[in-house]
Design a protein around this motif. Structure first.
Motif, PDB file in Angstrom:
ATOM      1  N   UNK A  89     -41.549   8.464  45.948  1.00 19.50           N
ATOM      2  CA  UNK A  89     -42.402   8.732  47.118  1.00 19.50           C
ATOM      3  C   UNK A  89     -42.619   7.437  47.902  1.00 19.50           C
ATOM      4  N   UNK A  90     -42.935   6.346  47.189  1.00 23.89           N
ATOM      5  CA  UNK A  90     -43.117   5.056  47.846  1.00 23.89           C
ATOM      6  C   UNK A  90     -41.847   4.580  48.531  1.00 23.89           C
ATOM      7  N   UNK A  91     -40.705   4.781  47.877  1.00 24.98           N
ATOM      8  CA  UNK A  91     -39.419   4.394  48.468  1.00 24.98           C
ATOM      9  C   UNK A  91     -39.136   5.182  49.743  1.00 24.98           C
ATOM     10  N   UNK A  92     -39.427   6.464  49.716  1.00 27.07           N
ATOM     11  CA  UNK A  92     -39.194   7.315  50.888  1.00 27.07           C
ATOM     12  C   UNK A  92     -39.982   6.780  52.091  1.00 27.07           C
ATOM     13  N   UNK A  93     -41.240   6.452  51.875  1.00 25.38           N
ATOM     14  CA  UNK A  93     -42.074   5.914  52.957  1.00 25.38           C
ATOM     15  C   UNK A  93     -41.573   4.541  53.392  1.00 25.38           C
ATOM     16  N   UNK A 136     -20.568   3.323  51.753  1.00 27.96           N
ATOM     17  CA  UNK A 136     -20.797   1.940  51.344  1.00 27.96           C
ATOM     18  C   UNK A 136     -22.268   1.723  50.986  1.00 27.96           C
ATOM     19  N   UNK A 137     -23.167   2.241  51.818  1.00 28.51           N
ATOM     20  CA  UNK A 137     -24.586   2.062  51.560  1.00 28.51           C
ATOM     21  C   UNK A 137     -25.015   2.797  50.291  1.00 28.51           C
ATOM     22  N   UNK A 138     -24.425   3.957  50.044  1.00 21.80           N
ATOM     23  CA  UNK A 138     -24.748   4.697  48.823  1.00 21.80           C
ATOM     24  C   UNK A 138     -24.326   3.895  47.587  1.00 21.80           C
ATOM     25  N   UNK A 139     -23.123   3.319  47.629  1.00 24.54           N
ATOM     26  CA  UNK A 139     -22.653   2.515  46.496  1.00 24.54           C
ATOM     27  C   UNK A 139     -23.517   1.270  46.326  1.00 24.54           C
ATOM     28  N   UNK A 166     -31.401   8.211  54.444  1.00 23.26           N
ATOM     29  CA  UNK A 166     -32.568   8.407  53.578  1.00 23.26           C
ATOM     30  C   UNK A 166     -32.195   9.258  52.371  1.00 23.26           C
ATOM     31  N   UNK A 167     -31.470  10.341  52.613  1.00 21.41           N
ATOM     32  CA  UNK A 167     -31.080  11.252  51.531  1.00 21.41           C
ATOM     33  C   UNK A 167     -30.221  10.535  50.494  1.00 21.41           C
ATOM     34  N   UNK A 168     -29.159   9.859  50.944  1.00 24.24           N
ATOM     35  CA  UNK A 168     -28.266   9.189  50.004  1.00 24.24           C
ATOM     36  C   UNK A 168     -28.933   7.972  49.353  1.00 24.24           C
ATOM     37  N   UNK A 169     -29.874   7.346  50.073  1.00 26.89           N
ATOM     38  CA  UNK A 169     -30.600   6.217  49.480  1.00 26.89           C
ATOM     39  C   UNK A 169     -31.433   6.674  48.294  1.00 26.89           C
ATOM     40  N   UNK A 170     -32.156   7.773  48.465  1.00 28.42           N
ATOM     41  CA  UNK A 170     -33.007   8.266  47.381  1.00 28.42           C
ATOM     42  C   UNK A 170     -32.176   8.675  46.173  1.00 28.42           C
TER      43      UNK A 170
END
Length: 223
Positions: A89-93, A136-139, A166-170
């Protein structure tokens, strides 16, 4: 020509001011928000501890605060399951905040400087579609050793599409969060099997993500 130079100087000045603010806050927060102090704040927070933790997560990484110092206390204070949920949740924000701060404040001056002063190789990274790949960002997200803060700012500067990012980061940070919180849960007993398993998992995650990045680079080189 003079107006072009003036614009470039304005861009450099704007970036210098941003760097000064972020850098000053970094040293201030780094010295104040130690792992012990964060743990004490959360213990004293009672039922508000999750809210305090999520708020710290949303704000502190903006100023390049090292995120492991935030994640580790969550393991032994909230436990694995709750720690992972609160951290996500904190990461999403935080990802949202950092992405749009970079897009609004730093994207224009940085791209202006790159366009006017950089080599074609550097321009290709910043302006070509290949430099804006979600893959690349996902990896990068899977690699615990790569700066979480830097990736967020780079995504905003490079105009990566926000919602997919945001989706792939989480998804990408979840294994690393799991490893850090599991590590934090057993941090007081470094000889325990749980601590050793957490360290092994982190090493395997780093190795696997580096292999994925190498394979991706090889595939792009061949295409």
């Amino acid at each position: 020509m003079k107006s072009t130079e003036n614009k470039t100087l304005k861009s450099i000045g704007k970036l210098a001011l941003i760097a000064l603010i972020v850098g000053g806050a970094f040293f201030l927060f780094r010295d104040y928000f130690t792992e012990e102090r964060i743990s004490a704040m959360l213990r004293q927070g009672g039922v508000w501890a999750p809210v305090i933790y999520v708020t710290l997560w949303a704000v502190l990484p903006v100023f390049l605060f090292p995120v492991p110092l935030l994640v580790m206390p969550a393991g032994y204070l909230f436990g694995l399951a709750h720690g992972v949920v609160y951290t996500l949740i904190g990461c999403c924000l935080n990802i949202t905040l950092m992405y749009f701060l970079a897009a609004k404040l730093a994207r224009e001056p940085i791209l202006d400087i790159v366009e006017r002063k950089s080599s074609e190789k550097v321009k290709k990274v910043f302006f070509s579609p290949g430099g804006k790949s979600q893959t690349v960002f996902f990896i990068f997200r899977l690699i615990p050793l790569i700066s979480y803060n830097l990736i967020n700012y780079m995504a905003g500067i490079l105009e990566i599409a926000f919602l997919p990012y945001l989706f792939f980061s989480l998804i990408g940070i979840t294994p690393g969060i799991f490893a850090f919180i599991y590590l934090g849960e057993s941090i007081h007993d470094p000889t325990s099997p749980e601590f050793l398993r957490a360290m092994l998992f982190m090493l395997l995650l780093t190795a696997a993500s580096l292999v994925l990045l190498k394979l991706y680079q090889k595939r792009r080189g061949e295409s």
